[in-house]
Design an enzyme around this catalytic site. Structure first.
Site, PDB file in Angstrom:
ATOM      1  N   ASP A 229       0.875  -1.164   0.000  1.00 44.34           N
ATOM      2  CA  ASP A 229       0.000   0.000   0.000  1.00 44.34           C
ATOM      3  C   ASP A 229       0.920   1.225   0.000  1.00 44.34           C
ATOM      4  OD1 ASP A 229      -2.039   1.824   0.079  1.00 44.34           O
ATOM      5  OD2 ASP A 229      -3.100   0.898   1.755  1.00 44.34           O
TER       6      ASP A 229
HETATM    7  C1  BGC Z   1      -4.925   3.455   0.155  1.00 43.17           C
HETATM    8  C2  BGC Z   1      -5.007   2.471  -1.000  1.00 43.17           C
HETATM    9  C3  BGC Z   1      -4.793   3.186  -2.306  1.00 43.17           C
HETATM   10  C4  BGC Z   1      -3.453   3.912  -2.250  1.00 43.17           C
HETATM   11  C5  BGC Z   1      -3.148   4.659  -3.518  1.00 43.17           C
HETATM   12  C6  BGC Z   1      -3.682   4.305   0.113  1.00 43.17           C
HETATM   13  O1  BGC Z   1      -3.749   5.334   1.040  1.00 43.17           O
HETATM   14  O2  BGC Z   1      -4.958   2.754   1.378  1.00 43.17           O
HETATM   15  O3  BGC Z   1      -6.242   1.820  -0.994  1.00 43.17           O
HETATM   16  O4  BGC Z   1      -4.836   2.283  -3.376  1.00 43.17           O
HETATM   17  O5  BGC Z   1      -3.489   4.848  -1.182  1.00 43.17           O
HETATM   18  O6  BGC Z   1      -3.984   5.739  -3.673  1.00 43.17           O
END
Ligand code: BGC
Length: 807
Positions: A229
């Protein structure tokens, strides 16, 4: 290795560098060898490709794309074909915008209704979540795009989501939190997967060998690539060694240097690095090839129509007294509520889509066979009272035959980075509802909310239609159902408890310290309410229709259950037949019922159909922590077929032989687990479940790089405490305004180390260590380390860049 030839030509520096992002959304290319980059974008219910400056929180505008209903909404359709169709459309839009990897679907389990991101997740049940996720994945990947199910795993709370340790027993992990991912990987054939921010039993998900190597790759046969993530990487080398491939977003070259250092020091082998690069190269090359010749456009109108179809299948009719719905032709209606004018059709955070077009009730109502006598916003979304608005509304509704009242949760209640603190709908909306009912009792409530809410006001409404967060075409879908053009067929993907205090994790959610103890074990959602006979407002799987369905002639054989379903009413419509399995008086504690299959079928009035729901490898299994594998307990299983977990229409039994006599638990030591009354599990019984006594997890001593910024509350440095106070004030201000400030929320919950991981190489981990020294009151030592770190980092970055350019 698949790409041995390329690997042989790559330098160690190139290999290390390719394993982390170059920008917020893109991987690094190796121009010298013609290795291209790939582009990753959110999200789960629509493409969010930022063409300009990238940020991962949805702050900067993205290219217009279809905003489909969110996962929580679509899960109510219980329709895998629909999921696949949406997936195909998402894949097509991703391709048209040159996005190679779509960061979704999200399928974390709704452990508590309070989680701020529940609107992005499918269900409290892993079987339903897994089946829906797999259907999206098949659809997305049919277009040559990789889906990326997330967040793997046990990511159930937003508060300090990057500095949280899930303390969970292996059985709960497997049965509840991993089964959905297992289905997504095995049946959806997911080609990539995103690790979550949190730790699981003390090890970060992204460094968790048990999770990534033993389970994901070895047991489930996953051979795609694993991405962190955004900012979830703690120690890149440990991640690579565990089976992760790509660190995102753009940590600069510091992370690549960490890998080279780990190889130098013998903590990572070149073989491990090569395996990891090989897996990523495979994705990069395949995805670029898949993109060749793809059109750069998509059919906006067709996708808008699909979004409407999805909203139609997913709205849940909760109540319909006196058959007030469907509305008769030419009914005199008053439309009330801010949501009718400014729809809430998606949640806040990284999943936020810039829609191609948005319908509102106000704008589309005149296309229906109704007499709209007026549209009135009624209340302020911000929660403030407004007597003038109230009076105008009451003057309007008095003349209506039926009042359509649009209400629900506001933006701040459903956002990434923030959990709710209660399950109520803003009080000013309820006060207005109660005032309306005094002058006109014929009120139909239409709810916009992506997760469950308390409904003490439900008596005031004759009918309740729950639209969830239904995407850009949601308004038309709602009116189609209200007017009877379409018969509602959504069924709840989650339980609606009477009150928050009734929820299984009530005492332990959200965790106040680093450890989040999963004391409720497998008794999540209906598995708890149904087993412990706790009264609920609306049960899992529930939803009404304008027609009725009869179930008959149950037949059970070794492979399946069969039964006849009849549409016994006067309207055509669809039913979701559900199969639950239980083993009364088992030796191993378990829920009274568990969902093991379902089928959605459309039937014309008076039509009948014979339905088969086949058994699969999950129908009778449980995870045995003693033999450390899936087992089947011998006994007479109950097979229950019905319209929801609390409305079982047919029951039969089947015998299964056991696969082991080695049972793990003692009823005497674990009385609450055996009774299902798990809200008050004390330390001793939880230790029996875990097989050890967990450390307290209470924070003490100095802060370190993995503590969250919001923990500066404890900082020794007055400056750090001042920053903490300032951040808290800014957070509160945005909450009071009713609009989440995603930047503040992200910073508030992130650990110090993320400063290095999210700044594109400007800050190194060494500099972060200096900052933490300052926070801990060692001002001069810390500043010295930051300054020295800055110069070292710049020098090393330049040297590395030179090497990458072959100089
Ligand atoms: C989120 C993810 C997301 C990523 C990219 C993170 O803060 O938890 O779900 O895909 O950001 O935007």
């Amino acid at each position: 290795m698949k790409h041995q030839e390329l690997l042989t030509q790559m330098t160690l520096e190139e290999k290390a560098a390719i394993l982390s992002g170059k920008t917020v959304w893109q991987t690094r290319e190796v121009e010298r060898l013609g290795i291209p980059a790939i582009f990753l974008s959110d999200g789960p219910h629509g493409i969010r490709k930022q063409a300009g400056t990238g940020d991962h929180l949805g702050l900067n505008a993205s290219l217009p794309a279809t905003c489909f209903p969110t996962a929580a909404t679509i899960a109510n359709s219980w329709n895998e074909e629909l999921g696949e169709e949406i997936g195909r459309a998402l894949g097509e839009e991703a391709a048209s915008q040159r996005v190679n990897v779509l960061l979704g679907p999200g399928l974390n389990i709704k452990r508590s209704p309070l989680c701020g991101r529940n609107f992005e997740y499918f269900s409290e049940d892993p079987y339903l979540a897994g089946k829906m996720a797999a259907s999206y994945i098949r659809g997305i990947q049919s277009q040559g795009i990789y889906a990326c199910p997330k967040h793997f795993a046990v990511n159930s709370q937003e508060l300090r989501r990057m500095a949280m340790n899930a303390v969970i027993d292996e059985r709960t992990l497997r049965e509840i939190y991993l089964t959905g991912f297992e289905i997504a990987v095995k049946e959806g054939n997911a080609r990539s997967i995103m690790t979550s921010y949190n730790e699981i039993n003390g090890v970060y998900a992204n460094e968790n060998k048990h999770l990534l190597h033993d389970i994901l790759r070895k047991e489930w046969g996953f051979d795609g690539f694993v991405v962190t993530d955004w900012g979830a990487s703690n120690d890149h080398a440990k991640g690579i060694a565990a089976g992760s491939n790509l660190e995102m977003p753009a940590p600069g070259l510091d992370s690549a240097r960490e890998l080279l250092k780990a190889i130098d020091e013998g903590n990572l082998t070149v073989g491990e690095l090569d395996r990891c690069v090989d897996e990523l190269l495979d994705a990069v090359l395949t995805l670029n090839k898949n993109m060749e010749g793809k059109p750069k456009y998509f059919n906006e109108k067709a996708h808008h129509d699909l979004a409407r179809k999805a909203a139609l299948e997913s709205a849940v009719l909760l109540k319909n007294e006196d058959k007030i719905l469907p509305l008769r032709s030419k009914t005199k209606v008053a439309i009330v509520g801010d949501f009718a004018v400014r729809p809430r059709y998606q949640g806040a955070g990284s999943s936020m889509v810039n829609p191609t077009f948005v319908e509102s009730i106000e704008k589309v109502a005149d296309q229906y066979d109704l007499q709209v006598i007026g549209v009135n916003e009624g209340y302020r979304r911000s929660g403030e009272k407004d007597e003038a608005m109230k009076k105008a509304t009451l003057d309007l509704v008095i003349n209506a035959e039926v009042v359509l009242y649009f209400f629900g949760l506001d933006e701040i209640s459903e956002s990434e980075g923030l959990d709710r603190t209660h399950m109520r709908i803003p009080q000013n909306q309820i006060e207005l509802l109660e005032a309306i009912v005094q002058v006109n009792p014929n009120v139909v409530g239409i709810i916009s909310a992506g997760s469950s809410v308390e409904m003490p006001w439900h008596y005031s409404l004759k009918a309740i239609l729950h639209g969830y967060l239904n995407g850009q075409a949601g308004a038309g879908a709602i009116l189609d159902i209200l007017t009877g053009k379409v018969n509602p067929s959504g069924r709840l993907n989650e339980t609606y408890p009477v009150k928050h205090e009734d929820t299984p994790a009530f005492r332990h959610y959200p965790s106040t310290e680093r450890n989040s103890e999963y004391r409720e074990s497998i008794f999540v959602g209906y598995r708890y309410y149904d087993t412990s006979k706790v009264r609920v407002q609306y049960p899992f799987g529930y939803g009404l229709s304008y027609t009725t369905f009869d179930y008959s002639d149950l037949e059970i054989n070794e492979k399946e259950v069969k039964f006849t379903l009849t549409n016994s009413g006067t309207a055509d419509g669809a039913e979701v037949a559900q199969l639950y399995v239980g083993l009364p008086n088992g030796k191993v504690f378990r829920p009274a019922k568990e969902l093991k299959g379902f089928k959605k079928v459309f039937l014309r009035a008076c039509e009948s159909i014979r339905i088969s729901i086949p058994f699969d490898d999950k129908t009778f299994r449980y995870w045995n922590v003693k033999t450390n594998q899936w087992e089947i307990e011998g006994g007479e299983y109950e097979l229950m077929v019905g319209a929801c977990v609390a409305d079982i229409r047919l029951v039969g039994t089947i015998h299964r032989d056991g696969t082991t006599d080695d049972f793990p638990y003692s009823k005497k030591q674990m009385p609450l687990y055996y009774s299902g009354l798990i809200q008050k599990v004390e330390d001793g019984e939880f230790a029996c479940l875990l097989g050890y006594s967990p450390a307290s997890g209470k924070w003490s001593g100095d802060l370190d790089i993995n503590d969250a910024i919001c923990q500066m509350y404890y900082a020794k440095s007055p400056v750090a405490r001042m920053i903490y106070n300032r951040l808290t004030a800014m957070k509160k201000k945005s909450e009071d305004r009713g609009k989440p400030d995603l930047n503040i929320l992200f910073i508030y919950n992130m650990p110090f180390r993320a400063i290095a991981k999210m700044t594109g190489g400007a800050v190194s981990m060494d500099m972060v260590r200096g900052m933490v020294k300052v926070v801990n009151g060692h001002f001069f030592k810390g500043i010295k380390q930051i300054v020295a770190g800055y110069f070292t980092n710049s020098r090393l970055n330049r040297a590395y860049e030179k090497k990458l350019k072959g100089k």
